[in-house]
Structure formats: structure tokens, C-alpha cells
Scaffold this motif. Structure first.
Motif, PDB file in Angstrom:
ATOM      1  N   ALA A 161       0.679  -1.285  -0.210  1.00 55.54           N
ATOM      2  CA  ALA A 161       0.071  -0.075   0.025  1.00 55.54           C
ATOM      3  C   ALA A 161       0.987   1.248  -0.204  1.00 55.54           C
ATOM      4  CB  ALA A 161      -0.767  -0.053   1.122  1.00 55.54           C
ATOM      5  N   TYR A 162       1.847   1.454   0.715  1.00 53.63           N
ATOM      6  CA  TYR A 162       2.724   2.522   0.986  1.00 53.63           C
ATOM      7  C   TYR A 162       4.108   2.075   0.552  1.00 53.63           C
ATOM      8  CZ  TYR A 162      -0.801   5.687   2.567  1.00 53.63           C
ATOM      9  OH  TYR A 162      -1.824   6.426   2.481  1.00 53.63           O
ATOM     10  N   ALA A 163       4.348   0.908  -0.187  1.00 53.84           N
ATOM     11  CA  ALA A 163       5.726   0.664  -0.879  1.00 53.84           C
ATOM     12  C   ALA A 163       6.168   1.537  -1.829  1.00 53.84           C
ATOM     13  CB  ALA A 163       6.011  -0.774  -1.045  1.00 53.84           C
ATOM     14  N   GLU A 164       7.488   1.779  -1.809  1.00 45.54           N
ATOM     15  CA  GLU A 164       8.020   2.323  -3.362  1.00 45.54           C
ATOM     16  C   GLU A 164       8.117   1.134  -4.187  1.00 45.54           C
ATOM     17  OE1 GLU A 164       8.603   5.726  -3.622  1.00 45.54           O
ATOM     18  OE2 GLU A 164       7.761   5.776  -1.528  1.00 45.54           O
ATOM     19  N   LEU A 165       7.602   1.694  -5.469  1.00 40.41           N
ATOM     20  CA  LEU A 165       7.575   0.594  -6.300  1.00 40.41           C
ATOM     21  C   LEU A 165       8.651   1.013  -7.650  1.00 40.41           C
ATOM     22  CD1 LEU A 165       3.870   0.193  -7.021  1.00 40.41           C
ATOM     23  CD2 LEU A 165       5.176  -1.001  -5.615  1.00 40.41           C
ATOM     24  N   ILE A 166       9.575  -0.138  -7.969  1.00 42.68           N
ATOM     25  CA  ILE A 166      10.340   0.120  -9.134  1.00 42.68           C
ATOM     26  C   ILE A 166      10.366  -0.940 -10.035  1.00 42.68           C
ATOM     27  CG2 ILE A 166      12.948   0.185  -9.562  1.00 42.68           C
ATOM     28  CD1 ILE A 166      13.576   1.581  -6.988  1.00 42.68           C
ATOM     29  N   PHE A 167      10.141  -0.441 -11.332  1.00 40.02           N
ATOM     30  CA  PHE A 167       9.886  -1.277 -12.484  1.00 40.02           C
ATOM     31  C   PHE A 167      11.068  -1.253 -13.447  1.00 40.02           C
ATOM     32  CE2 PHE A 167       5.722  -0.414 -11.085  1.00 40.02           C
ATOM     33  CZ  PHE A 167       5.133  -1.709 -10.754  1.00 40.02           C
ATOM     34  N   VAL A 168      11.700  -2.299 -13.610  1.00 37.48           N
ATOM     35  CA  VAL A 168      12.981  -2.136 -14.552  1.00 37.48           C
ATOM     36  C   VAL A 168      12.792  -3.288 -15.616  1.00 37.48           C
ATOM     37  CG1 VAL A 168      14.744  -1.701 -12.557  1.00 37.48           C
ATOM     38  CG2 VAL A 168      14.243  -4.060 -13.105  1.00 37.48           C
ATOM     39  N   ASP A 169      13.641  -2.858 -16.808  1.00 36.81           N
ATOM     40  CA  ASP A 169      13.314  -3.770 -17.928  1.00 36.81           C
ATOM     41  C   ASP A 169      14.322  -5.046 -18.048  1.00 36.81           C
ATOM     42  OD1 ASP A 169      11.557  -2.005 -19.106  1.00 36.81           O
ATOM     43  OD2 ASP A 169      13.268  -0.591 -20.251  1.00 36.81           O
ATOM     44  N   THR A 170      15.224  -5.103 -17.188  1.00 34.61           N
ATOM     45  CA  THR A 170      16.261  -6.230 -17.007  1.00 34.61           C
ATOM     46  C   THR A 170      15.365  -7.187 -16.907  1.00 34.61           C
ATOM     47  OG1 THR A 170      17.692  -4.766 -15.966  1.00 34.61           O
ATOM     48  CG2 THR A 170      18.269  -7.083 -15.733  1.00 34.61           C
ATOM     49  N   LEU A 171      15.795  -8.663 -17.461  1.00 34.69           N
ATOM     50  CA  LEU A 171      14.912  -9.839 -17.373  1.00 34.69           C
ATOM     51  C   LEU A 171      16.000 -10.395 -16.067  1.00 34.69           C
ATOM     52  CD1 LEU A 171      15.259 -11.340 -20.928  1.00 34.69           C
ATOM     53  CD2 LEU A 171      13.328 -10.162 -19.585  1.00 34.69           C
ATOM     54  N   TRP A 172      14.971 -11.153 -15.278  1.00 36.12           N
ATOM     55  CA  TRP A 172      15.673 -11.339 -13.987  1.00 36.12           C
ATOM     56  C   TRP A 172      16.847 -12.212 -13.969  1.00 36.12           C
ATOM     57  CZ3 TRP A 172      15.850 -10.330  -9.253  1.00 36.12           C
ATOM     58  CH2 TRP A 172      16.298 -11.292  -8.264  1.00 36.12           C
ATOM     59  N   PRO A 173      17.298 -13.095 -14.839  1.00 36.38           N
ATOM     60  CA  PRO A 173      18.385 -13.866 -14.682  1.00 36.38           C
ATOM     61  C   PRO A 173      19.541 -13.021 -14.872  1.00 36.38           C
ATOM     62  CG  PRO A 173      17.060 -15.168 -16.138  1.00 36.38           C
ATOM     63  CD  PRO A 173      16.381 -13.685 -15.837  1.00 36.38           C
ATOM     64  N   ASP A 174      19.369 -11.600 -15.475  1.00 41.12           N
ATOM     65  CA  ASP A 174      20.390 -10.549 -15.684  1.00 41.12           C
ATOM     66  C   ASP A 174      20.549  -9.747 -14.628  1.00 41.12           C
ATOM     67  OD1 ASP A 174      21.346 -11.618 -18.257  1.00 41.12           O
ATOM     68  OD2 ASP A 174      19.884 -10.637 -19.425  1.00 41.12           O
ATOM     69  N   PHE A 175      19.340  -9.919 -13.531  1.00 34.15           N
ATOM     70  CA  PHE A 175      19.665  -8.937 -12.506  1.00 34.15           C
ATOM     71  C   PHE A 175      20.444  -9.307 -11.557  1.00 34.15           C
ATOM     72  CE2 PHE A 175      17.932  -6.636  -9.043  1.00 34.15           C
ATOM     73  CZ  PHE A 175      17.310  -5.585  -9.066  1.00 34.15           C
ATOM     74  N   ASP A 176      21.363  -8.400 -11.008  1.00 29.58           N
ATOM     75  CA  ASP A 176      22.657  -8.859 -10.125  1.00 29.58           C
ATOM     76  C   ASP A 176      22.615  -7.914  -9.171  1.00 29.58           C
ATOM     77  OD1 ASP A 176      23.595  -6.794 -11.361  1.00 29.58           O
ATOM     78  OD2 ASP A 176      25.212  -7.876 -12.477  1.00 29.58           O
ATOM     79  N   GLY A 177      23.687  -8.082  -8.139  1.00 37.74           N
ATOM     80  CA  GLY A 177      24.146  -7.006  -7.023  1.00 37.74           C
ATOM     81  C   GLY A 177      24.065  -5.823  -7.649  1.00 37.74           C
ATOM     82  N   ASP A 178      24.788  -5.361  -8.787  1.00 34.78           N
ATOM     83  CA  ASP A 178      24.725  -3.974  -9.289  1.00 34.78           C
ATOM     84  C   ASP A 178      23.227  -3.372  -9.388  1.00 34.78           C
ATOM     85  OD1 ASP A 178      27.531  -3.834  -8.774  1.00 34.78           O
ATOM     86  OD2 ASP A 178      27.730  -4.146 -10.964  1.00 34.78           O
ATOM     87  N   CYS A 179      22.369  -4.476 -10.103  1.00 31.05           N
ATOM     88  CA  CYS A 179      21.112  -3.911 -10.173  1.00 31.05           C
ATOM     89  C   CYS A 179      20.220  -3.209  -8.928  1.00 31.05           C
ATOM     90  CB  CYS A 179      20.500  -4.959 -11.035  1.00 31.05           C
ATOM     91  SG  CYS A 179      20.935  -5.194 -12.895  1.00 31.05           S
ATOM     92  N   LEU A 180      20.604  -4.323  -8.021  1.00 36.89           N
ATOM     93  CA  LEU A 180      19.941  -4.068  -6.922  1.00 36.89           C
ATOM     94  C   LEU A 180      20.152  -2.787  -6.195  1.00 36.89           C
ATOM     95  CD1 LEU A 180      18.069  -5.113  -4.478  1.00 36.89           C
ATOM     96  CD2 LEU A 180      19.740  -6.264  -3.356  1.00 36.89           C
ATOM     97  N   ARG A 181      21.812  -2.697  -6.119  1.00 40.15           N
ATOM     98  CA  ARG A 181      22.291  -1.376  -5.608  1.00 40.15           C
ATOM     99  C   ARG A 181      21.496   0.099  -6.330  1.00 40.15           C
ATOM    100  NH1 ARG A 181      26.470  -5.065  -4.362  1.00 40.15           N
ATOM    101  NH2 ARG A 181      27.310  -4.994  -6.316  1.00 40.15           N
ATOM    102  N   ALA A 182      21.473  -0.322  -7.634  1.00 43.32           N
ATOM    103  CA  ALA A 182      20.924   0.976  -8.499  1.00 43.32           C
ATOM    104  C   ALA A 182      19.494   1.150  -7.971  1.00 43.32           C
ATOM    105  CB  ALA A 182      20.993   0.523  -9.871  1.00 43.32           C
TER     106      ALA A 182
END
Length: 248
Positions: A212-233
Motif C-alpha cells: 500500500a505504501y511501498a515504493e515501486l520500481i519497475f526495470v526492463d532487465t530480465l531476472w537472470p541478468d539482475f545482479d547485485g549492481d542492479c539491486l544497488r541501483a
């Protein structure tokens, strides 16, 4: 994996928190990742499991207290039987391969959803993993298995209705806190950040109450390519958000 930041290191809840206590991720795009490479879908799921390992480590290093991953929705039963069997096989493998590491690093495993619907040996492996890590306090990894937010809310409503019917509580007593206390996430921190990968922009029946009050972030990266750098971003984006919770 370092311990989460202490309360003293976190700004108060009226401003932008430096680090979200609770991050949830809709891990989307495994199939498309595999298809783009001419590989079977299970190859995408294998790479997705590796991505989850990287992201868990990065979350712990950043000081996130709880990471919730949407691994298997209640709607996923509609997929071909062969793919479901592949997913069950991967779950068996990764519990066996990762459990000791999770336990050694102080990670508590929690399950949301109804994993009892899984094959008996898989459900037992999950239960044993939850029991083994129950006393860990460094970080929580919550995995959504056979989970759907609408069904979760229905279960909570039924539980409270039963308590009212037997006279344990009055209907007028039921408030948001009671409902939250009946949800699968009742012992997890409030959800601060929800991320979805693969370019899709919807919640897909995931943590509808909690978001309900969470911040939402949508990224184009496919999950297998999502890594630590993506999370940090994503955490940098979160830090820049101003969270007012309906206030000024």
C-alpha cells in the motif's frame, strides 16, 4: 554477509530511509531470457536461481533486513506439467546446495503462501529448512511459494471471522493491525520497496496489502541478468524517494 544496519543508522520513518528494511522482488523474465538464447525454459529458471543468490548477498551487504522473493505464484499451476516438475527439481537442488550456507551466514528462511500443495518430499525439505534456520537473526529470506495475495487476504478474513463467530473478538474490533497480524507476513518488517523485473508494470497478485505504501520500481532487465549492481541501483532510487505516507 554483514548484519543489517542498526536502528540508530536509519532515519526516522517520516523521511527517506537510507536503506529499506524490507525489499520484495517479482522475479520475472526467466522464460524470455531462455527463449532469446534458444534454450529451454528450465535454463532460464536455473540462471534465475543464480540471480537470486547474488541479490540475496547484495541485499545483506547493503543492510536490508528482509528480502522477499516471488518464486511460485498460485497461478503458476497453469503452466505445463513438465515446467512445474523442473521448478520442483530446482527447488530441491537449491535447498540442498544453499541451506548450509544460509544457516552459516545467519539467514532465516521464511515461507509465505501454502507450500503444502507441493510434492511431499519438496514440502518436507522446505519445512526442514525453515526449522533449521528459525533461530537466525542476521537477515530474513522470505520465499513466496504457491502464494497469491488475494488468497492470503481471504485466509486472514476467514481467520478473523472465525474468532468473531466464537466470541473471541467483536467484529467492531477488527482493524488494520488485526488484519496485518493474520497475514502470512505478520512477523516480517513493513514492506518498503517492491521491484519487478522484465519490463512488466503490474503487481500480479503479489503483496497487495503490504504494498500500500511501498515504493515501486519497475526495470526492463530480465531476472537472470539482475545482479547485485542492479539491486544497488534500485536502492539508490529508493534513497532519493520522499516517503510522506499521505502527509505533506
Amino acid at each position: 554477509m554483514p548484519a543489517p544496519a542498526s536502528a540508530k543508522e536509519r532515519p526516522d520513518s517520516t523521511g527517506a530511509s537510507a536503506v529499506p528494511r524490507h525489499v520484495a522482488i517479482i522475479m520475472d523474465g526467466n522464460g524470455r531470457w531462455a527463449k532469446a538464447r534458444g534454450l529451454p525454459r528450465v535454463a532460464g529458471h536455473r540462471e534465475g536461481a543464480e540471480a537470486a543468490r547474488k541479490v540475496l548477498r547484495a541485499a545483506g551487504e547493503a543492510g536490508v533486513e528482509c528480502l522477499t522473493l516471488y518464486a511460485f505464484s498460485s497461478e503458476n499451476w497453469r503452466r505445463p506439467e513438465a515446467e512445474i516438475n523442473d521448478l520442483m527439481g530446482l527447488l530441491r537442488f537449491y535447498i540442498g546446495a544453499e541451506l548450509n550456507s544460509l544457516h552459516r551466514e545467519g539467514v532465516r528462511l521464511r515461507i509465505i503462501g501454502d507450500h503444502s500443495a507441493f510434492q511431499t518430499d519438496v514440502a518436507r525439505l522446505v519445512d526442514d529448512a525453515v526449522a533449521k534456520t528459525a533461530g537466525n537473526r542476521r537477515m530474513t529470506l522470505a520465499v513466496a511459494l504457491n502464494y497469491g495475495a488475494r488468497a492470503e487476504i481471504v485466509r486472514a478474513a476467514q481467520a478473523l471471522a472465525h474468532r468473531a463467530a466464537v466470541g473471541e473478538i467483536a467484529p467492531a474490533q477488527i482493524d488494520e493491525a488485526m488484519i496485518e497480524g493474520a497475514l502470512d507476513t505478520r512477523d516480517l518488517p513493513p514492506l518498503d520497496l517492491l521491484i519487478r523485473t522484465s519490463g512488466e508494470v503490474r503487481l500480479s497478485n503479489f503483496l497487495l496489502w503490504q504494498a500500500a505504501y511501498a515504493e515501486l520500481i519497475f526495470v526492463d532487465t530480465l531476472w537472470p541478468d539482475f545482479d547485485g549492481d542492479c539491486l544497488r541501483a534500485a536502492l539508490v532510487q529508493f534513497k532519493a524517494r520522499e516517503r510522506r505516507y499521505g502527509g505533506l
